[in-house]
Design an enzyme around this catalytic site. Structure first.
Site, PDB file in Angstrom:
ATOM      1  N   ALA A  11       0.878  -1.175   0.000  1.00 25.60           N
ATOM      2  CA  ALA A  11       0.000   0.000   0.000  1.00 25.60           C
ATOM      3  C   ALA A  11       0.918   1.229   0.000  1.00 25.60           C
ATOM      4  O   ALA A  11       2.119   1.091  -0.248  1.00 25.60           O
ATOM      5  CB  ALA A  11      -0.924  -0.039   1.210  1.00 25.60           C
ATOM      6  N   GLY A  14       4.410   0.843   2.084  1.00 22.12           N
ATOM      7  CA  GLY A  14       5.314  -0.196   1.604  1.00 22.12           C
ATOM      8  C   GLY A  14       5.834   0.102   0.204  1.00 22.12           C
ATOM      9  O   GLY A  14       7.015  -0.082  -0.096  1.00 22.12           O
ATOM     10  N   ASN A  32       2.893  -8.578  -2.427  1.00 21.36           N
ATOM     11  CA  ASN A  32       1.670  -8.113  -1.777  1.00 21.36           C
ATOM     12  C   ASN A  32       0.620  -9.209  -1.898  1.00 21.36           C
ATOM     13  O   ASN A  32       0.603  -9.943  -2.895  1.00 21.36           O
ATOM     14  CB  ASN A  32       1.163  -6.832  -2.455  1.00 21.36           C
ATOM     15  CG  ASN A  32       0.085  -6.135  -1.627  1.00 21.36           C
ATOM     16  OD1 ASN A  32       0.390  -5.540  -0.603  1.00 21.36           O
ATOM     17  ND2 ASN A  32      -1.157  -6.227  -2.055  1.00 21.36           N
ATOM     18  N   ARG A  33      -0.254  -9.321  -0.883  1.00 18.33           N
ATOM     19  CA  ARG A  33      -1.299 -10.350  -0.912  1.00 18.33           C
ATOM     20  C   ARG A  33      -2.093 -10.270  -2.213  1.00 18.33           C
ATOM     21  O   ARG A  33      -2.221 -11.237  -2.947  1.00 18.33           O
ATOM     22  CB  ARG A  33      -2.222 -10.172   0.307  1.00 18.33           C
ATOM     23  CG  ARG A  33      -3.383 -11.126   0.337  1.00 18.33           C
ATOM     24  CD  ARG A  33      -4.230 -10.916   1.570  1.00 18.33           C
ATOM     25  NE  ARG A  33      -4.811  -9.557   1.610  1.00 18.33           N
ATOM     26  CZ  ARG A  33      -5.633  -9.139   2.554  1.00 18.33           C
ATOM     27  NH1 ARG A  33      -5.962  -9.934   3.548  1.00 18.33           N
ATOM     28  NH2 ARG A  33      -6.107  -7.908   2.531  1.00 18.33           N
ATOM     29  N   SER A 128       8.242   7.119  10.672  1.00 15.69           N
ATOM     30  CA  SER A 128       7.383   8.308  10.666  1.00 15.69           C
ATOM     31  C   SER A 128       7.700   9.188   9.471  1.00 15.69           C
ATOM     32  O   SER A 128       8.833   9.259   9.020  1.00 15.69           O
ATOM     33  CB  SER A 128       7.575   9.131  11.941  1.00 15.69           C
ATOM     34  OG  SER A 128       6.818  10.315  11.849  1.00 15.69           O
ATOM     35  N   LYS A 182       8.429   5.201  18.795  1.00 18.29           N
ATOM     36  CA  LYS A 182       7.499   5.712  17.774  1.00 18.29           C
ATOM     37  C   LYS A 182       6.171   6.090  18.422  1.00 18.29           C
ATOM     38  O   LYS A 182       5.557   7.109  18.063  1.00 18.29           O
ATOM     39  CB  LYS A 182       7.275   4.656  16.674  1.00 18.29           C
ATOM     40  CG  LYS A 182       6.156   4.993  15.682  1.00 18.29           C
ATOM     41  CD  LYS A 182       6.560   6.097  14.719  1.00 18.29           C
ATOM     42  CE  LYS A 182       5.445   6.785  13.967  1.00 18.29           C
ATOM     43  NZ  LYS A 182       4.416   6.055  13.298  1.00 18.29           N
ATOM     44  N   HIS A 185       6.669   9.318  20.150  1.00 13.41           N
ATOM     45  CA  HIS A 185       6.734  10.324  19.082  1.00 13.41           C
ATOM     46  C   HIS A 185       5.322  10.771  18.713  1.00 13.41           C
ATOM     47  O   HIS A 185       5.024  11.960  18.614  1.00 13.41           O
ATOM     48  CB  HIS A 185       7.456   9.753  17.861  1.00 13.41           C
ATOM     49  CG  HIS A 185       7.234  10.521  16.580  1.00 13.41           C
ATOM     50  ND1 HIS A 185       6.048  10.451  15.869  1.00 13.41           N
ATOM     51  CD2 HIS A 185       8.021  11.392  15.910  1.00 13.41           C
ATOM     52  CE1 HIS A 185       6.131  11.252  14.815  1.00 13.41           C
ATOM     53  NE2 HIS A 185       7.307  11.822  14.812  1.00 13.41           N
ATOM     54  N   ASN A 186       4.435   9.807  18.506  1.00  9.68           N
ATOM     55  CA  ASN A 186       3.072  10.162  18.118  1.00  9.68           C
ATOM     56  C   ASN A 186       2.335  10.884  19.241  1.00  9.68           C
ATOM     57  O   ASN A 186       1.546  11.795  18.981  1.00  9.68           O
ATOM     58  CB  ASN A 186       2.299   8.914  17.694  1.00  9.68           C
ATOM     59  CG  ASN A 186       2.706   8.443  16.309  1.00  9.68           C
ATOM     60  OD1 ASN A 186       3.845   8.616  15.901  1.00  9.68           O
ATOM     61  ND2 ASN A 186       1.786   7.853  15.580  1.00  9.68           N
ATOM     62  N   GLU A 189       3.449  14.295  19.140  1.00 11.40           N
ATOM     63  CA  GLU A 189       2.809  14.900  17.961  1.00 11.40           C
ATOM     64  C   GLU A 189       1.393  15.385  18.322  1.00 11.40           C
ATOM     65  O   GLU A 189       1.004  16.506  17.955  1.00 11.40           O
ATOM     66  CB  GLU A 189       2.771  13.851  16.854  1.00 11.40           C
ATOM     67  CG  GLU A 189       2.044  14.224  15.592  1.00 11.40           C
ATOM     68  CD  GLU A 189       1.967  13.007  14.635  1.00 11.40           C
ATOM     69  OE1 GLU A 189       3.005  12.354  14.392  1.00 11.40           O
ATOM     70  OE2 GLU A 189       0.867  12.707  14.163  1.00 11.40           O
ATOM     71  N   ARG A 287      -9.227  15.948  21.705  1.00 10.43           N
ATOM     72  CA  ARG A 287      -9.789  15.371  20.473  1.00 10.43           C
ATOM     73  C   ARG A 287     -11.069  14.630  20.808  1.00 10.43           C
ATOM     74  O   ARG A 287     -12.066  14.719  20.078  1.00 10.43           O
ATOM     75  CB  ARG A 287      -8.795  14.401  19.831  1.00 10.43           C
ATOM     76  CG  ARG A 287      -7.616  15.084  19.194  1.00 10.43           C
ATOM     77  CD  ARG A 287      -6.943  14.156  18.202  1.00 10.43           C
ATOM     78  NE  ARG A 287      -5.619  14.632  17.835  1.00 10.43           N
ATOM     79  CZ  ARG A 287      -4.837  14.040  16.944  1.00 10.43           C
ATOM     80  NH1 ARG A 287      -5.236  12.940  16.332  1.00 10.43           N
ATOM     81  NH2 ARG A 287      -3.652  14.530  16.661  1.00 10.43           N
TER      82      ARG A 287
HETATM   83  P1  NDP Z   1      -2.595  -0.007   5.342  1.00  9.55           P
HETATM   84  O1  NDP Z   1      -2.409   0.164   6.799  1.00  9.55           O
HETATM   85  O2  NDP Z   1      -3.799   0.584   4.711  1.00  9.55           O
HETATM   86  O3  NDP Z   1      -2.524  -1.572   4.996  1.00  9.55           O
HETATM   87  C1  NDP Z   1      -2.745  -2.050   3.694  1.00  9.55           C
HETATM   88  C2  NDP Z   1      -1.752  -3.154   3.386  1.00  9.55           C
HETATM   89  O4  NDP Z   1      -1.899  -4.234   4.329  1.00  9.55           O
HETATM   90  C3  NDP Z   1      -2.013  -3.744   2.017  1.00  9.55           C
HETATM   91  O5  NDP Z   1      -0.785  -4.083   1.443  1.00  9.55           O
HETATM   92  C4  NDP Z   1      -2.825  -4.980   2.360  1.00  9.55           C
HETATM   93  O6  NDP Z   1      -2.773  -5.979   1.386  1.00  9.55           O
HETATM   94  C5  NDP Z   1      -2.124  -5.433   3.588  1.00  9.55           C
HETATM   95  N1  NDP Z   1      -2.912  -6.373   4.389  1.00  9.55           N
HETATM   96  C6  NDP Z   1      -3.981  -6.082   5.175  1.00  9.55           C
HETATM   97  N2  NDP Z   1      -4.433  -7.212   5.768  1.00  9.55           N
HETATM   98  C7  NDP Z   1      -3.638  -8.219   5.355  1.00  9.55           C
HETATM   99  C8  NDP Z   1      -3.592  -9.611   5.616  1.00  9.55           C
HETATM  100  N3  NDP Z   1      -4.451 -10.182   6.469  1.00  9.55           N
HETATM  101  N4  NDP Z   1      -2.634 -10.362   5.006  1.00  9.55           N
HETATM  102  C9  NDP Z   1      -1.757  -9.785   4.168  1.00  9.55           C
HETATM  103  N5  NDP Z   1      -1.738  -8.466   3.884  1.00  9.55           N
HETATM  104  C10 NDP Z   1      -2.668  -7.693   4.467  1.00  9.55           C
HETATM  105  O7  NDP Z   1      -1.292   0.511   4.553  1.00  9.55           O
HETATM  106  P2  NDP Z   1      -0.346   1.774   4.787  1.00  9.55           P
HETATM  107  O8  NDP Z   1       0.621   1.719   3.673  1.00  9.55           O
HETATM  108  O9  NDP Z   1      -1.107   3.014   5.041  1.00  9.55           O
HETATM  109  O10 NDP Z   1       0.415   1.426   6.152  1.00  9.55           O
HETATM  110  C11 NDP Z   1       1.215   0.276   6.318  1.00  9.55           C
HETATM  111  C12 NDP Z   1       1.703   0.221   7.746  1.00  9.55           C
HETATM  112  O11 NDP Z   1       2.498   1.365   7.994  1.00  9.55           O
HETATM  113  C13 NDP Z   1       0.578   0.255   8.785  1.00  9.55           C
HETATM  114  O12 NDP Z   1       0.926  -0.571   9.873  1.00  9.55           O
HETATM  115  C14 NDP Z   1       0.516   1.686   9.199  1.00  9.55           C
HETATM  116  O13 NDP Z   1       0.006   1.849  10.512  1.00  9.55           O
HETATM  117  C15 NDP Z   1       1.988   2.070   9.121  1.00  9.55           C
HETATM  118  N6  NDP Z   1       2.252   3.495   8.923  1.00  9.55           N
HETATM  119  C16 NDP Z   1       1.480   4.244   8.084  1.00  9.55           C
HETATM  120  C17 NDP Z   1       1.730   5.588   7.889  1.00  9.55           C
HETATM  121  C18 NDP Z   1       0.899   6.378   6.951  1.00  9.55           C
HETATM  122  O14 NDP Z   1       1.116   7.594   6.868  1.00  9.55           O
HETATM  123  N7  NDP Z   1      -0.016   5.780   6.217  1.00  9.55           N
HETATM  124  C19 NDP Z   1       2.844   6.252   8.581  1.00  9.55           C
HETATM  125  C20 NDP Z   1       3.634   5.378   9.370  1.00  9.55           C
HETATM  126  C21 NDP Z   1       3.326   4.059   9.534  1.00  9.55           C
HETATM  127  P3  NDP Z   1      -3.900  -6.034   0.196  1.00  9.55           P
HETATM  128  O15 NDP Z   1      -3.452  -5.040  -0.809  1.00  9.55           O
HETATM  129  O16 NDP Z   1      -3.790  -7.440  -0.287  1.00  9.55           O
HETATM  130  O17 NDP Z   1      -5.211  -5.708   0.819  1.00  9.55           O
END
Ligand code: NDP
Length: 475
Positions: A11, A14, A32-33, A128, A182, A185-186, A189, A287
């Site tokens: 997502a 990643g 990715n899944r 972060s 972390k 940190h939040n 924040e 909040r």
């Molecule tokens: P999300 O938190 O929205 O997660 C989506 C991803 O998780 C997709 O790749 C999805 O795969 C996968 N996923 C969900 N459930 C499963 C499962 N059961 N098995 C395998 N894969 C699974 O994505 P983000 O990129 O926003 O965040 C990733 C991580 O980073 C999270 O833990 C988040 O808290 C952390 N984070 C996010 C920040 C941000 O600004 N967004 C900042 C710092 C950290 P699929 O595509 O197959 O559904």
């Protein structure tokens, strides 16, 4: 071709982390899944570097050089466990799993322990900076074993933000240390955002300024000691006009703040550790209160003052608020540092607060000029009892405190809520106080519950026979 590192979970976070690694010359396996995300990444960004796309977990693992370095960037919580369960059986002793998601540090401790038994390194890593940071240089907060960091450190430090030639990434301590830092940190924040929001509210309600004019004030502040990412974006948000209505954007946004939970974790953990993080707690509660629409509607009838400032009071008010904001911010960081020290002590992590402040200088949401001052306060083996007693901060608050007190008093007089400013000032004054009314509280506890008390003049534990002749007994 073997990949030096792999990222599963593509997502926004990643995908951008994988691109960041590839742009730094690493060969990156991607998985990715839902395999569509793998295709999309390679199609859209394949020319940015060397990606090894994998459709199946087995292919992904097979494409990694040994010892394997595998980064999980999936939704925190159960999905992380599911992905670990899927990959761990495919790995060999000495391989490393990095969890870059927003995991709770207790989960990280649990996972690390379980994987260590299987001979695997589990490296809980706070990241972060949002999607922009993941791509161009986040602040990276890794925990896990020293051995794993020796292998992973060079890659992580390469892709992290860097300030004054120092990467915003350092090994913080074993198992959950990275995710703990972390989390704090939040929490900080949250406090930082709340204090900025109170500053805006005060300028608006006490001076009657419009958002666009307040944006200019924040822009000016951002040229001084308050310079930080959050102040910078605050000016941008306040200056923004809603395209639909032509009104200030902040006025058309529903004033109910949401949260994903890391601020709440910070406060819950602080309560367990007995650390008074009142600034962070007030920010989380503020909040929460904002979201209670019915309660707030019912409150519209409550009596209270209103009005604005005028004359000399008005003239100096914006400057006073800047000083109150700086002082309150220092308190919020002092509380966060205290929590990191308490966590470090409780879990045996040996975290250096100066190093933490150093890696927060770039990439992350709370990046700020003044973090250098925190690092300096801990340099050369110095460890002040509190950030507030470190010489620089002691002097800074000494200079700001008159203005800070005026602002809190003005807010109370005009009826503007300032939970962050007020809590910070109370914390500061509590630290300064030779005697606190806790002696009275001990007396009350002893009266109704025979909870006993200690004396200032002699050792031992005592109880007064309140219901009888009030003689003191030693217990
Ligand atoms: P999300 O938190 O929205 O997660 C989506 C991803 O998780 C997709 O790749 C999805 O795969 C996968 N996923 C969900 N459930 C499963 C499962 N059961 N098995 C395998 N894969 C699974 O994505 P983000 O990129 O926003 O965040 C990733 C991580 O980073 C999270 O833990 C988040 O808290 C952390 N984070 C996010 C920040 C941000 O600004 N967004 C900042 C710092 C950290 P699929 O595509 O197959 O559904």
């Amino acid at each position: 071709k073997q990949a030096q590192i792999g990222v599963t979970g593509l997502a926004v976070m990643g995908r951008n982390l994988a691109r960041n690694l590839a742009r730094h010359g690493y060969t990156v396996a991607v998985h990715n899944r839902n395999t569509q995300r793998v295709e999309d990444l390679v199609e859209q960004f394949g020319d940015e570097g060397d990606f090894v796309p994998a459709r199946k977990p087995e292919d992904f693992v097979a494409s990694l050089e040994r010892p394997r370095r595998l980064v999980i960037m999936v939704k925190a919580g159960d999905p992380t466990d599911a992905v670990i369960d899927q990959f761990a059986p495919l790995l060999d002793e000495g391989d490393m799993i990095v969890d870059g998601g927003n995991a709770h540090f207790e989960d990280t401790r649990r996972r690390e322990k379980a994987l260590r038994k299987r001979g695997l390194h589990f490296v809980g890593t706070g990241i972060s900076g949002g999607e922009e940071g993941a791509l161009n240089g986040p602040s990276i907060m890794p925990g896990g074993s020293t051995e794993a960091y020796e292998s992973l450190g060079p890659l992580l430090e390469d892709i992290a933000a860097s300030v004054d030639g120092r990467p915003c990434c350092t090994h913080l301590g074993q198992d959950g240390a990275g995710h703990f830092v972390k989390m704090v940190h939040n929490g900080i924040e949250y406090a930082d955002m709340q204090l900025i929001a109170e500053s805006y509210d005060l300028l608006r309600r006490a001076l009657g300024m419009e958002p666009a004019a307040i944006a200019e004030v924040f822009r000016t502040w951002n040229e001084g000691r308050l310079e930080s990412y959050l102040i910078e974006i605050t000016a941008e948000v306040l200056a923004h006009t809603d395209a639909h209505t032509g009104r200030p954007f902040v006025d058309v946004v529903l004033d109910q703040a949401e949260q994903k939970g890391t601020g709440r974790w910070t406060v819950q953990t602080a309560l367990d550790l007995g650390v008074p993080v009142s600034g962070i707690a007030e920010a989380v509660f503020a909040r929460s209160l904002s979201g209670h629409a019915d309660l707030r509607e019912a409150g519209q009838d409550l009596p209270g003052p209103s009005g604005t400032l005028s004359g000399a009071e008005a003239d100096r008010f914006a400057d006073d608020v800047e000083q109150a904001l700086y002082a309150s911010k220092i308190v919020a960081y002092a509380q966060g540092v205290h929590q990191i020290q308490a966590g470090s002590e409780a879990y045996g992590w040996n975290i250096d607060p100066g190093a933490v402040a150093a890696i927060w200088r770039g990439g992350c949401i709370i990046r700020a000029r003044f973090l250098n001052r925190i690092t300096e306060s801990y340099e050369g083996g110095h460890a002040p009892a509190s950030l507030l007693t470190a010489p620089y901060f002691r002097d800074a608050i000494g200079d700001a405190q008159d203005a800070w007190r005026r602002v809190v008093a003005t807010a109370a007089r005009l009826g503007v809520p300032t939970p962050g400013f007020s809590a910070a000032l109370s914390y500061y004054d509590a630290l300064r106080s030779r005697r606190l009314p806790a002696g009275l509280i001990q007396g009350q506890r002893d009266y109704f519950g025979a909870h006993t008390y200690r004396r200032t003049d002699t050792d031992g534990t005592f109880h007064t026979l309140w219901g009888a002749d009030r003689t003191e007994t030693e217990s």
